[in-house]
Motif scaffolding. Structure first.
Motif, PDB file in Angstrom:
ATOM      1  N   HIS A  56       3.135  23.736  16.896  1.00  0.00           N
ATOM      2  CA  HIS A  56       2.806  23.946  15.491  1.00  0.00           C
ATOM      3  C   HIS A  56       3.896  25.047  14.958  1.00  0.00           C
ATOM      4  O   HIS A  56       3.751  25.833  14.070  1.00  0.00           O
ATOM      5  CB  HIS A  56       1.723  24.562  15.063  1.00  0.00           C
ATOM      6  CG  HIS A  56       0.254  23.426  15.505  1.00  0.00           C
ATOM      7  ND1 HIS A  56       0.294  22.490  15.005  1.00  0.00           N
ATOM      8  CD2 HIS A  56      -0.442  23.675  16.599  1.00  0.00           C
ATOM      9  CE1 HIS A  56      -0.980  21.976  15.685  1.00  0.00           C
ATOM     10  NE2 HIS A  56      -1.236  22.807  16.533  1.00  0.00           N
ATOM     11  N   THR A  57       5.220  24.779  15.108  1.00  0.00           N
ATOM     12  CA  THR A  57       6.589  25.329  14.440  1.00  0.00           C
ATOM     13  C   THR A  57       7.356  24.651  13.712  1.00  0.00           C
ATOM     14  O   THR A  57       7.121  23.351  13.595  1.00  0.00           O
ATOM     15  CB  THR A  57       7.173  26.162  15.630  1.00  0.00           C
ATOM     16  OG1 THR A  57       7.864  24.897  16.568  1.00  0.00           O
ATOM     17  CG2 THR A  57       6.271  27.127  16.429  1.00  0.00           C
ATOM     18  N   GLU A  58       8.255  25.177  13.237  1.00  0.00           N
ATOM     19  CA  GLU A  58       9.460  24.439  12.393  1.00  0.00           C
ATOM     20  C   GLU A  58      10.218  23.361  13.032  1.00  0.00           C
ATOM     21  O   GLU A  58      10.235  22.332  12.499  1.00  0.00           O
ATOM     22  CB  GLU A  58      10.255  25.319  11.700  1.00  0.00           C
ATOM     23  CG  GLU A  58      11.160  24.801  10.727  1.00  0.00           C
ATOM     24  CD  GLU A  58      12.384  25.749  10.242  1.00  0.00           C
ATOM     25  OE1 GLU A  58      13.131  25.376   9.637  1.00  0.00           O
ATOM     26  OE2 GLU A  58      12.134  27.207  10.375  1.00  0.00           O
ATOM     27  N   TYR A  59      10.430  23.771  14.457  1.00  0.00           N
ATOM     28  CA  TYR A  59      11.135  22.954  15.084  1.00  0.00           C
ATOM     29  C   TYR A  59      10.247  21.602  15.673  1.00  0.00           C
ATOM     30  O   TYR A  59      10.814  20.368  15.497  1.00  0.00           O
ATOM     31  CB  TYR A  59      11.532  23.700  16.348  1.00  0.00           C
ATOM     32  CG  TYR A  59      13.018  24.287  16.347  1.00  0.00           C
ATOM     33  CD1 TYR A  59      14.192  23.701  16.239  1.00  0.00           C
ATOM     34  CD2 TYR A  59      13.000  25.681  15.871  1.00  0.00           C
ATOM     35  CE1 TYR A  59      15.373  24.488  16.016  1.00  0.00           C
ATOM     36  CE2 TYR A  59      14.092  26.584  15.782  1.00  0.00           C
ATOM     37  CZ  TYR A  59      15.372  25.786  15.537  1.00  0.00           C
ATOM     38  OH  TYR A  59      16.571  26.331  15.296  1.00  0.00           O
ATOM     39  N   ARG A  61       7.855  20.471  13.986  1.00  0.00           N
ATOM     40  CA  ARG A  61       7.621  19.572  12.800  1.00  0.00           C
ATOM     41  C   ARG A  61       8.972  18.896  12.396  1.00  0.00           C
ATOM     42  O   ARG A  61       8.841  17.595  12.115  1.00  0.00           O
ATOM     43  CB  ARG A  61       7.152  20.295  11.667  1.00  0.00           C
ATOM     44  CG  ARG A  61       5.803  21.030  11.622  1.00  0.00           C
ATOM     45  CD  ARG A  61       5.351  21.623  10.347  1.00  0.00           C
ATOM     46  NE  ARG A  61       6.147  22.732   9.880  1.00  0.00           N
ATOM     47  CZ  ARG A  61       5.737  23.923  10.422  1.00  0.00           C
ATOM     48  NH1 ARG A  61       4.594  24.060  11.149  1.00  0.00           N
ATOM     49  NH2 ARG A  61       6.454  24.984  10.076  1.00  0.00           N
ATOM     50  N   LYS A  62       9.859  19.390  12.469  1.00  0.00           N
ATOM     51  CA  LYS A  62      11.135  18.613  12.164  1.00  0.00           C
ATOM     52  C   LYS A  62      11.380  17.432  13.369  1.00  0.00           C
ATOM     53  O   LYS A  62      11.969  16.309  12.847  1.00  0.00           O
ATOM     54  CB  LYS A  62      12.503  19.532  12.552  1.00  0.00           C
ATOM     55  CG  LYS A  62      12.667  20.706  11.086  1.00  0.00           C
ATOM     56  CD  LYS A  62      13.882  21.451  11.198  1.00  0.00           C
ATOM     57  CE  LYS A  62      14.119  22.368  10.232  1.00  0.00           C
ATOM     58  NZ  LYS A  62      15.436  23.269  10.254  1.00  0.00           N
ATOM     59  N   GLU A 105       9.440  26.206  20.380  1.00  0.00           N
ATOM     60  CA  GLU A 105      10.235  26.658  19.908  1.00  0.00           C
ATOM     61  C   GLU A 105      10.868  27.784  20.443  1.00  0.00           C
ATOM     62  O   GLU A 105      12.176  28.176  20.320  1.00  0.00           O
ATOM     63  CB  GLU A 105       9.823  26.902  18.376  1.00  0.00           C
ATOM     64  CG  GLU A 105      11.226  27.390  17.429  1.00  0.00           C
ATOM     65  CD  GLU A 105      10.293  27.880  15.920  1.00  0.00           C
ATOM     66  OE1 GLU A 105      10.968  27.564  15.156  1.00  0.00           O
ATOM     67  OE2 GLU A 105       9.499  28.484  16.023  1.00  0.00           O
TER      68      GLU A 105
END
Length: 373
Positions: A56-59, A61-62, A105
């Protein structure tokens, strides 16, 4: 020659008086040629994707957004645990699970490496193989983008770099219809030619007119030619209609000459119709003839290279394809349509088809008197 003329006239009148033959010869192939190329697609799309994201981090999700935005995958399930994601596969809701582990991440940033887990539903082996390959390629592309973003610009790169440039010859847009339509057209012409020819002599037996023909002064060769030529002409008409559909519906214009296609098709149809007539001399009823013809043409089509490359078949199957007339015609159609090949380029295929035509028709002529006379 006069007897042959009367026999040809009789066959053409008999075909004209039966509206079902005209419908089967022309309407059905047109519908099949319009529908089959739309369904026979080598490219797998709309793969149902399930995601189990423990990070559940930005990486993470990307990464999920990049997979979904590729156009090959549809996000159908987002489960908190792998067991729940597996249930989605078991219920046919998803075809593939992408599991992102905890600290994805952090491991990627601090240790410059991270692991992912992909579980694929392999009931459909083709879909599983391509789906797994697609998502692996997307992940590798994302990994390369991250490396490019993080690596400092250097005037001289100490690591050797090999750059590969590819070019798709003969089908630069990788349009599968350009590859499939010629093969499907060959399959349809084959099925029509073999099935009608195989029922021809049997119909005379069931109607009781075969005995009248046997006591007439018609020679064996004249009788076989009288049964072969009408359907040979009609099959060429069906081929013409198919080529028109390929050109005006799918926009497929051969790089070679239509004359090359028709010359080879003329010889090919002599071989296929000769095979159908040979089967007809052995069968006693139209039901027997249709079943045997369906069995033979099904094997021919499956071992023709239409759906599976011949080079990827087992050695024994590749040997059988050498005695399969359909494989030669499909190869020639693709060579003429996509590569612009001429008669000089297909001379070996022409010689092979001439051999098939002589063999099948000679056998049919010899066997006709033996079985019926």
């Amino acid at each position: 020659m006069r007897m042959l003329k009367f026999l040809l006239w009789k066959e053409l009148i008999q075909i004209y008086r039966d509206p079902s033959i005209i419908m089967i010869l022309f309407i059905m192939p047109m519908i099949q040629l319009l529908i089959l190329p739309l369904a026979a697609d080598y490219e797998i799309k709309n793969i149902n994707l399930g995601v189990v994201d423990h990070d559940h981090t930005e990486y993470s999700r990307k990464l999920v957004n990049k997979v979904v935005s590729s156009g090959y995958f549809r996000l159908k399930d987002y489960s908190p645990t792998f067991q729940q994601g597996l249930k989605a596969i078991e219920s046919d809701k998803t075809d593939l699970i992408l599991e992102i582990p905890p600290h994805f991440e952090r491991d990627l940033v601090k240790e410059n490496q991270a692991s992912l887990f992909v579980a694929v539903d392999a009931v459909n082996g083709v879909k599983a193989g391509l789906g797994g390959a697609y998502i692996q390629r997307i992940i590798q592309g994302d990994n390369q983008d991250i490396r490019t973003q993080w690596m400092p610009e250097q005037r001289l790169n100490p690591q050797p770099v090999i750059e590969v440039t590819t070019a798709d010859w003969y089908n630069p847009n990788m349009n599968y219809r350009v590859f499939m339509v010629p093969g499907i057209l060959v399959m349809l012409v084959t099925m029509i030619g073999s099935s009608f020819a195989s029922n021809n002599i049997v119909r005379e037996k069931e109607m009781g007119t075969i005995e009248q023909i046997n006591v007439s002064p018609i020679k064996k060769m004249q009788f076989i030619l009288g049964k072969l030529i009408p359907f040979w002409m009609l099959a060429l008409v069906v081929l013409t209609v198919g080529l028109l559909i390929a050109r005006f519906v799918y926009g497929i214009v051969p790089l070679g000459h239509y004359i090359t296609i028709y010359i080879f098709a003329t010889i090919y149809l002599l071989a296929i119709l000769g095979l159908g007539l040979l089967l007809s001399t052995y069968a006693q009823t139209q039901q027997q003839s249709m079943l045997v013809s369906f069995f033979v043409t099904m094997i021919f089509n499956l071992l023709s290279g239409l759906y599976t490359p011949i080079e990827s078949m087992p050695a024994w199957a590749q040997m059988i394809t050498r005695f399969n007339p359909v494989s030669y015609f499909i190869e020639v159609m693709r060579m003429v349509m996509l590569k612009g090949s001429g008669l000089a380029d297909i001379k070996y295929q022409i010689l092979a088809l001439v051999g098939f035509a002589v063999f099948f028709n000679s056998w049919a002529i010899l066997n006709y008197r033996k079985r019926s006379g």
